[in-house]
Design a protein around this motif. Structure first.
Motif, PDB file in Angstrom:
ATOM      1  N   MET A   1       0.826  -1.207   0.000  1.00  0.00           N
ATOM      2  CA  MET A   1       0.000   0.000   0.000  1.00  0.00           C
ATOM      3  C   MET A   1       0.858   1.255   0.000  1.00  0.00           C
ATOM      4  SD  MET A   1      -3.088  -0.984  -0.221  1.00  0.00           S
ATOM      5  CE  MET A   1      -3.883   0.592   0.110  1.00  0.00           C
ATOM      6  N   VAL A   2       1.962   1.232   0.734  1.00  0.00           N
ATOM      7  CA  VAL A   2       2.885   2.374   0.732  1.00  0.00           C
ATOM      8  C   VAL A   2       3.476   2.575  -0.659  1.00  0.00           C
ATOM      9  CG1 VAL A   2       5.112   3.192   1.612  1.00  0.00           C
ATOM     10  CG2 VAL A   2       3.438   2.207   3.187  1.00  0.00           C
ATOM     11  N   GLN A   3       3.806   1.477  -1.320  1.00  0.00           N
ATOM     12  CA  GLN A   3       4.370   1.572  -2.664  1.00  0.00           C
ATOM     13  C   GLN A   3       3.373   2.167  -3.649  1.00  0.00           C
ATOM     14  OE1 GLN A   3       7.682   0.778  -3.079  1.00  0.00           O
ATOM     15  NE2 GLN A   3       7.341   1.915  -4.965  1.00  0.00           N
ATOM     16  N   MET A   4       2.090   1.907  -3.450  1.00  0.00           N
ATOM     17  CA  MET A   4       1.070   2.511  -4.292  1.00  0.00           C
ATOM     18  C   MET A   4       1.062   4.025  -4.138  1.00  0.00           C
ATOM     19  SD  MET A   4      -2.146  -0.132  -3.924  1.00  0.00           S
ATOM     20  CE  MET A   4      -3.258   1.056  -4.648  1.00  0.00           C
ATOM     21  N   VAL A   5       1.236   4.517  -2.907  1.00  0.00           N
ATOM     22  CA  VAL A   5       1.328   5.965  -2.666  1.00  0.00           C
ATOM     23  C   VAL A   5       2.539   6.530  -3.404  1.00  0.00           C
ATOM     24  CG1 VAL A   5       1.673   7.750  -0.909  1.00  0.00           C
ATOM     25  CG2 VAL A   5       0.168   5.801  -0.439  1.00  0.00           C
ATOM     26  N   ASN A   6       3.685   5.862  -3.303  1.00  0.00           N
ATOM     27  CA  ASN A   6       4.903   6.334  -3.965  1.00  0.00           C
ATOM     28  C   ASN A   6       4.735   6.388  -5.478  1.00  0.00           C
ATOM     29  OD1 ASN A   6       5.882   6.257  -1.373  1.00  0.00           O
ATOM     30  ND2 ASN A   6       7.158   4.448  -1.669  1.00  0.00           N
ATOM     31  N   ASN A   7       4.164   5.328  -6.051  1.00  0.00           N
ATOM     32  CA  ASN A   7       3.966   5.293  -7.507  1.00  0.00           C
ATOM     33  C   ASN A   7       3.021   6.389  -7.980  1.00  0.00           C
ATOM     34  OD1 ASN A   7       5.597   3.033  -7.596  1.00  0.00           O
ATOM     35  ND2 ASN A   7       3.900   1.583  -7.613  1.00  0.00           N
ATOM     36  N   THR A   8       2.071   6.778  -7.128  1.00  0.00           N
ATOM     37  CA  THR A   8       1.106   7.811  -7.502  1.00  0.00           C
ATOM     38  C   THR A   8       1.751   9.190  -7.524  1.00  0.00           C
ATOM     39  OG1 THR A   8      -0.717   6.525  -6.558  1.00  0.00           O
ATOM     40  CG2 THR A   8      -1.096   8.874  -6.888  1.00  0.00           C
ATOM     41  N   PHE A   9       2.579   9.483  -6.527  1.00  0.00           N
ATOM     42  CA  PHE A   9       3.168  10.820  -6.411  1.00  0.00           C
ATOM     43  C   PHE A   9       4.406  11.009  -7.297  1.00  0.00           C
ATOM     44  CE2 PHE A   9       0.440  11.195  -2.762  1.00  0.00           C
ATOM     45  CZ  PHE A   9       0.276  12.563  -2.572  1.00  0.00           C
ATOM     46  N   GLU A  10       5.035   9.928  -7.703  1.00  0.00           N
ATOM     47  CA  GLU A  10       6.307  10.035  -8.433  1.00  0.00           C
ATOM     48  C   GLU A  10       6.209  10.875  -9.706  1.00  0.00           C
ATOM     49  OE1 GLU A  10      10.028   7.134  -9.642  1.00  0.00           O
ATOM     50  OE2 GLU A  10       8.007   6.285  -9.511  1.00  0.00           O
ATOM     51  N   PRO A  11       5.229  10.658 -10.596  1.00  0.00           N
ATOM     52  CA  PRO A  11       5.168  11.492 -11.808  1.00  0.00           C
ATOM     53  C   PRO A  11       4.965  12.974 -11.505  1.00  0.00           C
ATOM     54  CG  PRO A  11       3.800   9.527 -12.040  1.00  0.00           C
ATOM     55  CD  PRO A  11       4.189   9.606 -10.609  1.00  0.00           C
ATOM     56  N   GLU A  12       4.144  13.292 -10.500  1.00  0.00           N
ATOM     57  CA  GLU A  12       3.903  14.693 -10.165  1.00  0.00           C
ATOM     58  C   GLU A  12       5.163  15.355  -9.621  1.00  0.00           C
ATOM     59  OE1 GLU A  12       1.393  16.561 -10.835  1.00  0.00           O
ATOM     60  OE2 GLU A  12       0.177  14.946 -11.682  1.00  0.00           O
ATOM     61  N   MET A  13       5.972  14.595  -8.894  1.00  0.00           N
ATOM     62  CA  MET A  13       7.243  15.139  -8.414  1.00  0.00           C
ATOM     63  C   MET A  13       8.162  15.468  -9.583  1.00  0.00           C
ATOM     64  SD  MET A  13       8.058  12.766  -5.077  1.00  0.00           S
ATOM     65  CE  MET A  13       7.050  12.837  -3.595  1.00  0.00           C
ATOM     66  N   SER A  14       8.186  14.604 -10.603  1.00  0.00           N
ATOM     67  CA  SER A  14       8.999  14.881 -11.791  1.00  0.00           C
ATOM     68  C   SER A  14       8.528  16.152 -12.478  1.00  0.00           C
ATOM     69  CB  SER A  14       8.921  13.702 -12.766  1.00  0.00           C
ATOM     70  OG  SER A  14       9.456  12.525 -12.214  1.00  0.00           O
ATOM     71  N   ILE A  15       7.214  16.319 -12.613  1.00  0.00           N
ATOM     72  CA  ILE A  15       6.664  17.494 -13.288  1.00  0.00           C
ATOM     73  C   ILE A  15       7.004  18.766 -12.520  1.00  0.00           C
ATOM     74  CG2 ILE A  15       4.516  18.644 -13.972  1.00  0.00           C
ATOM     75  CD1 ILE A  15       3.330  15.830 -14.439  1.00  0.00           C
ATOM     76  N   ALA A  16       6.778  18.748 -11.206  1.00  0.00           N
ATOM     77  CA  ALA A  16       7.020  19.946 -10.398  1.00  0.00           C
ATOM     78  C   ALA A  16       8.495  20.309 -10.368  1.00  0.00           C
ATOM     79  CB  ALA A  16       6.497  19.715  -8.979  1.00  0.00           C
ATOM     80  N   PHE A  17       9.363  19.314 -10.167  1.00  0.00           N
ATOM     81  CA  PHE A  17      10.799  19.602 -10.117  1.00  0.00           C
ATOM     82  C   PHE A  17      11.316  20.036 -11.485  1.00  0.00           C
ATOM     83  CE2 PHE A  17      15.306  18.533 -10.215  1.00  0.00           C
ATOM     84  CZ  PHE A  17      15.755  19.051  -9.015  1.00  0.00           C
ATOM     85  N   GLY A  18      10.830  19.392 -12.544  1.00  0.00           N
ATOM     86  CA  GLY A  18      11.266  19.762 -13.892  1.00  0.00           C
ATOM     87  C   GLY A  18      10.901  21.182 -14.250  1.00  0.00           C
ATOM     88  N   ALA A  19       9.741  21.655 -13.743  1.00  0.00           N
ATOM     89  CA  ALA A  19       9.306  23.036 -14.007  1.00  0.00           C
ATOM     90  C   ALA A  19       9.976  24.034 -13.078  1.00  0.00           C
ATOM     91  CB  ALA A  19       7.789  23.129 -13.866  1.00  0.00           C
ATOM     92  N   GLY A  20      10.804  23.560 -12.150  1.00  0.00           N
ATOM     93  CA  GLY A  20      11.463  24.461 -11.216  1.00  0.00           C
ATOM     94  C   GLY A  20      10.539  24.985 -10.131  1.00  0.00           C
ATOM     95  N   ASN A  21       9.425  24.316  -9.918  1.00  0.00           N
ATOM     96  CA  ASN A  21       8.444  24.741  -8.916  1.00  0.00           C
ATOM     97  C   ASN A  21       8.772  24.036  -7.597  1.00  0.00           C
ATOM     98  OD1 ASN A  21       6.227  25.467  -7.411  1.00  0.00           O
ATOM     99  ND2 ASN A  21       4.757  25.149  -9.067  1.00  0.00           N
TER     100      ASN A  21
END
Length: 466
Positions: free
Chosen positions: A282-302
């Motif tokens: 269940m914890v891994q499901m949380v990680n997999n869900t947030f991972e793409p959004e972290m890439s988007i936010a960090f890539g945009a410099g936000n």
């Protein structure tokens, strides 16, 4: 900073699709055993499982390039640099295609000269059938590497829930076709051929869908670059450290317990840890869900949004872990007794130690998701391999001195060490501070406060007028 509506919607859809993926995996695991055993003999199914385990090792062939490419493409698209994202896609496409082709050629040559059936000590499957089954299943595994890159293309444009959903449905369809072949009386070799043929068709269909849905994606080599591959090589090879570390943590600790205490204690330790690992899924499901959004936010410099995502992901992972830990502490011993038919004695202290490990794992693994999503995980992979290796040695030593409690304590020490490295490292990436991060764990959005929830319920009543 609060997340906007589109981010929240993607997170919700991402969690649902990841849940569907876990559910489909569970369905496959529960359905295939009774179906195969109904239509095949027990020896045939047993040998099928042995042969089926060999192609799984081919999944290491692309060395993590599909995952790293997905992270890089997501960050580039977030910066509105689609030309560079296309360069990454084409470079990794051809690299993975060449590696898969070379692997298939090497596999074919090896199978041609080696007596596979005799080496595996098979009696029901003949030599020719064994070799063709390994070949067909090997092709299916290798095609999965290309499908991972195609799935990453959807992630790059913020449609990762849709890409994940497609991949889950394709997996279920391929499994359904394989089960259909078995129910129609197909043997092992024909079943493997059906499975491979369906996977070839799925990969081609996936290519068409990606080209239709993402217009800037092009298949070709005009934009491919060896320099791009060289830049991604280090994080890609570092990804190999995670499955290696997992193997050391799971199989290595069992071997250590076996050498120190014997096979009976291995069974007790393994079953207790299996129960505790339900929470890890269940914890891994949380990680997999947030991972793409972290890439988007960090890539945009936000960085403000990056901090928010990291805090909310850790908060949710800890809540999930703590709730499941309480459930397991209450019902785990009872479940162990009924699950094993009374053959494995339940040990609440042992289960308690293993469940504390779950909470510690939830914190560092979710923090580490920020490192993997931004391709800054090289040192994390190194620490993980070192940590799990030391844990295996400690497991043997402490198990010999203190029994199963000592074995579980060795894993606890490993999780503490990982937290001491990962949490500060991820806070530096997110430009966060430890006091602010810890304070955020006790904060929750105003929309989730009891008064706000009650007001929302009242507004939803029929006939209510605002």
């Amino acid at each position: 900073m609060t997340m906007d509506g589109s981010t929240k919607r993607r997170l919700m859809l991402g969690f649902l699709t990841n849940w569907v993926g876990k559910l489909s995996t569970t369905v496959i695991q529960f359905v295939q055993i009774p179906v195969f055993l109904h239509f095949w003999s027990v020896p045939l199914y047993g040998e099928w499982m042995i042969v089926n385990s060999i192609p799984a090792y081919l999944s290491f062939s692309n060395a993590g390039f599909g995952s790293v490419a997905g992270n890089e493409m997501t960050m580039l698209v977030a910066r509105d640099d689609r030309a560079a994202a296309l360069r990454v896609f084409q470079s990794c496409w051809w690299l993975i295609a060449l590696i898969c082709t070379a692997t298939i050629v090497l596999l074919s040559g090896t199978l041609y000269y080696l007596p596979a059936s005799r080496l595996l000590r098979l009696t029901t499957l003949g030599e020719s059938d064994t070799k063709w089954i390994i070949f067909y299943l090997g092709v299916s595994v290798l095609l999965g590497q290309l499908e991972q890159l195609l799935q990453s293309a959807y992630r790059a444009v913020g449609r990762y829930p849709y890409g994940t959903f497609l991949k889950n449905m394709f997996s279920l369809f391929a499994f359904g076709c394989m089960i259909g072949a078995v129910t129609l009386g197909a043997g092992a070799r024909t079943t493997a051929l059906v499975f491979a043929s369906v996977n070839v068709a799925i990969t081609l269909f996936f290519c068409i869908l990606v080209r239709r849905d993402i217009p800037w994606i092009e298949y070709g080599w005009q934009h491919a670059s060896f320099a791009e591959i060289r830049k991604l090589a280090r994080p890609a090879f570092a990804f190999m450290g995670f499955p290696l570390g997992n193997a050391l943590s799971l199989q290595g600790s069992l071997l250590a317990v076996g050498y120190a205490l014997g096979p009976t204690e291995v069974v007790i330790f393994s079953t207790a840890r299996t129960v505790s690992r339900v929470a890890l899924q269940m914890v891994q499901m949380v990680n997999n869900t947030f991972e793409p959004e972290m890439s988007i936010a960090f890539g945009a410099g936000n960085y403000e949004l990056t901090r928010t995502l990291l805090r909310r992901a850790c908060q949710l992972a800890l809540i999930v872990a703590l709730v499941l830990v309480l459930v397991m502490l209450s019902f785990g011993p009872w479940f162990l007794v009924h699950w094993t038919g009374g053959h494995v004695p339940p040990s609440r202290p042992l289960l308690s130690i293993l469940l504390v490990i779950v909470v510690l794992y939830a914190l560092w693994s979710t923090c580490g998701t920020l490192m993997t999503s931004t391709n800054q995980h090289q040192r994390l992979a190194t620490y993980y391999i070192l940590g799990t290796s030391v844990a295996c040695v400690l497991c043997y030593v402490l198990a010999g001195a203190y029994g199963l409690y000592g074995a579980a304590a060795s894993l606890l020490i490993s999780e503490i060490v990982m937290n001491l490295y990962v949490v500060p490292a991820c806070l530096r990436i997110a430009r966060d501070t430890l006091p602010a991060f810890l304070a955020s764990m006790l904060h929750y959005p105003p929309s989730l406060r009891p008064a706000s929830l009650l007001a929302r319920i009242r507004r939803s009543r029929p006939g209510f007028e605002s």
